[in-house]
Structures are given as C-alpha cells and as structure tokens.
Design a protein around this motif. Structure first.
Motif, mmCIF file in Angstrom:
data_model
loop_
_atom_site.group_PDB
_atom_site.id
_atom_site.type_symbol
_atom_site.label_atom_id
_atom_site.label_comp_id
_atom_site.label_asym_id
_atom_site.label_seq_id
_atom_site.Cartn_x
_atom_site.Cartn_y
_atom_site.Cartn_z
ATOM 1 N N THR A 55 0.831 -1.203 0.000
ATOM 2 C CA THR A 55 0.000 0.000 0.000
ATOM 3 C C THR A 55 0.865 1.253 0.000
ATOM 4 O O THR A 55 1.999 1.251 0.478
ATOM 5 C CB THR A 55 -0.950 0.031 1.212
ATOM 6 N N PHE A 56 0.282 2.323 -0.538
ATOM 7 C CA PHE A 56 0.904 3.648 -0.528
ATOM 8 C C PHE A 56 0.021 4.589 0.280
ATOM 9 O O PHE A 56 -1.191 4.657 0.069
ATOM 10 C CB PHE A 56 1.052 4.194 -1.953
ATOM 11 N N GLU A 57 0.638 5.304 1.223
ATOM 12 C CA GLU A 57 -0.087 6.210 2.093
ATOM 13 C C GLU A 57 0.614 7.565 2.137
ATOM 14 O O GLU A 57 1.787 7.684 1.793
ATOM 15 C CB GLU A 57 -0.182 5.632 3.508
ATOM 16 N N GLY A 58 -0.134 8.565 2.584
ATOM 17 C CA GLY A 58 0.416 9.910 2.705
ATOM 18 C C GLY A 58 -0.659 10.944 2.457
ATOM 19 O O GLY A 58 -1.774 10.619 2.025
ATOM 20 N N GLY A 59 -0.325 12.187 2.708
ATOM 21 C CA GLY A 59 -1.281 13.267 2.551
ATOM 22 C C GLY A 59 -1.474 13.679 1.109
ATOM 23 O O GLY A 59 -0.914 13.080 0.173
ATOM 24 N N GLU A 60 -2.275 14.719 0.920
ATOM 25 C CA GLU A 60 -2.547 15.230 -0.422
ATOM 26 C C GLU A 60 -1.258 15.767 -1.046
ATOM 27 O O GLU A 60 -0.451 16.410 -0.387
ATOM 28 C CB GLU A 60 -3.594 16.348 -0.354
ATOM 29 N N GLY A 61 -1.071 15.468 -2.337
ATOM 30 C CA GLY A 61 0.096 15.972 -3.048
ATOM 31 C C GLY A 61 1.379 15.217 -2.790
ATOM 32 O O GLY A 61 2.450 15.646 -3.237
ATOM 33 N N ALA A 62 1.304 14.079 -2.093
ATOM 34 C CA ALA A 62 2.523 13.319 -1.799
ATOM 35 C C ALA A 62 2.996 12.484 -2.981
ATOM 36 O O ALA A 62 4.130 12.015 -2.998
ATOM 37 C CB ALA A 62 2.289 12.412 -0.589
ATOM 38 N N GLY A 63 2.130 12.264 -3.966
ATOM 39 C CA GLY A 63 2.519 11.498 -5.142
ATOM 40 C C GLY A 63 2.188 10.027 -5.072
ATOM 41 O O GLY A 63 2.786 9.228 -5.786
ATOM 42 N N LEU A 115 4.570 8.117 2.105
ATOM 43 C CA LEU A 115 5.213 9.185 1.353
ATOM 44 C C LEU A 115 5.059 10.498 2.112
ATOM 45 O O LEU A 115 3.950 10.895 2.471
ATOM 46 C CB LEU A 115 4.595 9.305 -0.035
ATOM 47 N N GLN A 116 6.171 11.164 2.332
ATOM 48 C CA GLN A 116 6.175 12.392 3.128
ATOM 49 C C GLN A 116 6.721 13.553 2.301
ATOM 50 O O GLN A 116 7.765 13.433 1.652
ATOM 51 C CB GLN A 116 7.032 12.206 4.377
ATOM 52 N N VAL A 117 5.984 14.685 2.324
ATOM 53 C CA VAL A 117 6.420 15.905 1.639
ATOM 54 C C VAL A 117 6.122 17.103 2.526
ATOM 55 O O VAL A 117 5.143 17.087 3.275
ATOM 56 C CB VAL A 117 5.720 16.090 0.266
ATOM 57 N N PRO A 118 6.937 18.156 2.459
ATOM 58 C CA PRO A 118 6.637 19.379 3.217
ATOM 59 C C PRO A 118 5.342 20.005 2.711
ATOM 60 O O PRO A 118 4.985 19.850 1.533
ATOM 61 C CB PRO A 118 7.844 20.281 2.921
ATOM 62 N N PRO A 119 4.629 20.738 3.576
ATOM 63 C CA PRO A 119 3.347 21.330 3.184
ATOM 64 C C PRO A 119 3.431 22.231 1.955
ATOM 65 O O PRO A 119 2.509 22.236 1.129
ATOM 66 C CB PRO A 119 2.938 22.128 4.419
ATOM 67 N N HIS A 145 1.258 21.631 -1.420
ATOM 68 C CA HIS A 145 0.341 22.663 -1.909
ATOM 69 C C HIS A 145 0.643 23.007 -3.364
ATOM 70 O O HIS A 145 -0.284 23.143 -4.188
ATOM 71 C CB HIS A 145 0.454 23.911 -1.032
ATOM 72 N N ALA A 146 1.919 23.145 -3.697
ATOM 73 C CA ALA A 146 2.295 23.483 -5.072
ATOM 74 C C ALA A 146 1.856 22.389 -6.040
ATOM 75 O O ALA A 146 1.390 22.673 -7.149
ATOM 76 C CB ALA A 146 3.805 23.694 -5.151
ATOM 77 N N ARG A 147 1.996 21.137 -5.636
ATOM 78 C CA ARG A 147 1.586 20.033 -6.511
ATOM 79 C C ARG A 147 0.085 20.030 -6.733
ATOM 80 O O ARG A 147 -0.398 19.774 -7.845
ATOM 81 C CB ARG A 147 2.037 18.704 -5.904
ATOM 82 N N LEU A 148 -0.673 20.320 -5.692
ATOM 83 C CA LEU A 148 -2.128 20.376 -5.847
ATOM 84 C C LEU A 148 -2.519 21.500 -6.792
ATOM 85 O O LEU A 148 -3.446 21.347 -7.603
ATOM 86 C CB LEU A 148 -2.795 20.565 -4.484
ATOM 87 N N GLU A 169 -9.120 17.518 -0.033
ATOM 88 C CA GLU A 169 -8.181 18.489 -0.595
ATOM 89 C C GLU A 169 -8.575 19.914 -0.217
ATOM 90 O O GLU A 169 -7.714 20.787 -0.082
ATOM 91 C CB GLU A 169 -8.143 18.354 -2.119
ATOM 92 N N ALA A 170 -9.869 20.137 -0.048
ATOM 93 C CA ALA A 170 -10.358 21.491 0.240
ATOM 94 C C ALA A 170 -10.247 21.880 1.713
ATOM 95 O O ALA A 170 -10.525 23.023 2.072
ATOM 96 C CB ALA A 170 -11.819 21.605 -0.214
#
Length: 213
Positions: free
Chosen positions: A7-15, A136-140, A144-147, A159-160
């Motif tokens: 499985t792949f997990e992480g927040g929005e925009g993590a890829g 998957l971890q990315v800075p906020p 945000h930029a990816r979204l 996402e909203a």
C-alpha cells in the motif's frame, strides 16, 4: 502461494498515485502479475461509495463516515484484493486503512480516542492487511504546489480542508508509522518522481529476492 499486498499512504500531493503506478509498471516489466487498485474504490460498489464520500456533498457524522469507508473497503477486499492475493498476484493499492485512521481519526476528529478505537476494531474485521506500506512524506509547501499544478476544478472534500486539518493528518500518519514500524517505510517524496521510485524499489527489493528485479 499467497501474493504480496503493498500500500501507498500519505497526505494530499505526496505522489501516491504516481508512485503506485510507477511501481506497478516496474513489477510488470519484471514479469510479476500485478493488480493496481485504489481506495476508496476498486470495485463498482466501492467506486460509487468513493464518489459519495469525496464529492457527494453530504455532511455525515464521524462514525457514519468511518463506517462508509469500511463498507467500501470490505467490498474491495472481498471481491478484488483477497482473490488476487490467493492467485499469487502482487496487489499495489493507493491508500488503505491507514488513510481512514489518519483522515477520519486524526484529521477530522482531532485524534478522538473513541473514534480511533472504533477504527481499530473495524480494521481487525477486514481479512486482509498490507505486507508493506510506503508512507510518502512531503513538506506542506511542496504538497500545496503540486495540488495547484493539477489544475483540476473538482477538488475533493479532503483536498479542500485547511492547513490545520492536513497537519493533523500528517501527524496521524507519523503516529501510524511509529506504531507499525516493521510494516511502514517512510519515503521522502519531495524530489522528482523517478528518484522517489528508486528509493521505493530499494526497500522492496529484498522482499522479491530471487523472484525477478
């Protein structure tokens, strides 16, 4: 021989979707039989519940929302994931039960102990659990930029949500990773996609020793 459940997990925009797809493509090129799927979703009934949860515009109470996610998950596991694993396939899933814990348990309910306990009880009833999870971890700011770059006019309800919500979700994923360290592998997903994919493959390689790639 039972297959492998990744499985792949992480927040929005993590890829997550990108990395799940890249891994599935890589494993297929190596000769593995792979089922790439997602949650909520993966079966016709679960996909209908996905649309209800993400875009239906309904304000469910927290327990009802958790139960709806697990209803979709139960159908997905029963009709798709378990049959694939029983045939020896590798299942690669974009989100699973960790997301319900992070989003509903930590994000929406601020870590409410009663709701987290309910989620744990429901997890125990699902007859499949991941063998390996990539967190998957990315800075906020990167997330945000990816979204913003997606250019989609149909942002889902998660996402909203505001920055505080996403911070709680990230804290939830971190708590899960600490608790289930043998299963969960944190991956810095802030770089370009192929570099992130190489880090993922390096973690997975020992699991597939002697089976190609």
């Amino acid at each position: 021989m039972r297959g492998l459940f990744i499985t792949f997990e992480g927040g929005e925009g993590a890829g997550k979707s990108t990395q799940a797809r890249l891994l599935a493509e890589h494993l297929r090129a190596c000769g593995h039989d792979v089922d790439l799927t997602r949650e909520p979703g993966g079966t016709p009934g679960a996909e209908a519940l996905r649309d209800f949860l993400l875009f239906g515009g309904h304000d469910l109470c927290a327990r009802a929302e958790v139960l709806t996610h697990f209803a979709a998950r139960a159908d997905h596991v029963e009709r798709r994931i378990l049959p694939a694993l029983e045939r020896g396939r590798i299942v690669v899933c974009d989100r699973f039960a960790d997301s319900t814990e992070a989003y509903q348990g930590y994000g929406l309910s601020h870590g409410n102990a009663g709701l987290l306990g309910m989620i744990g009880q429901l997890r125990a009833l699902i007859p499949a659990s991941p063998d390996l999870t990539f967190m998957l971890q990315v800075p906020p700011d990167i997330a945000h930029a990816r979204l913003q770059q997606r250019g989609s006019t149909r942002a889902d309800r998660y996402e909203a949500e505001d920055a505080a919500f996403h911070a709680r979700v990230a804290a939830g994923f971190e708590a899960i990773a600490r608790r289930d360290g043998a299963r969960c592998h944190r991956i810095d997903a802030s770089g370009e996609a192929q570099g992130v994919q190489q880090a993922i493959r390096a973690v997975l390689a020992p699991r597939l020793a002697g089976q190609g790639c």
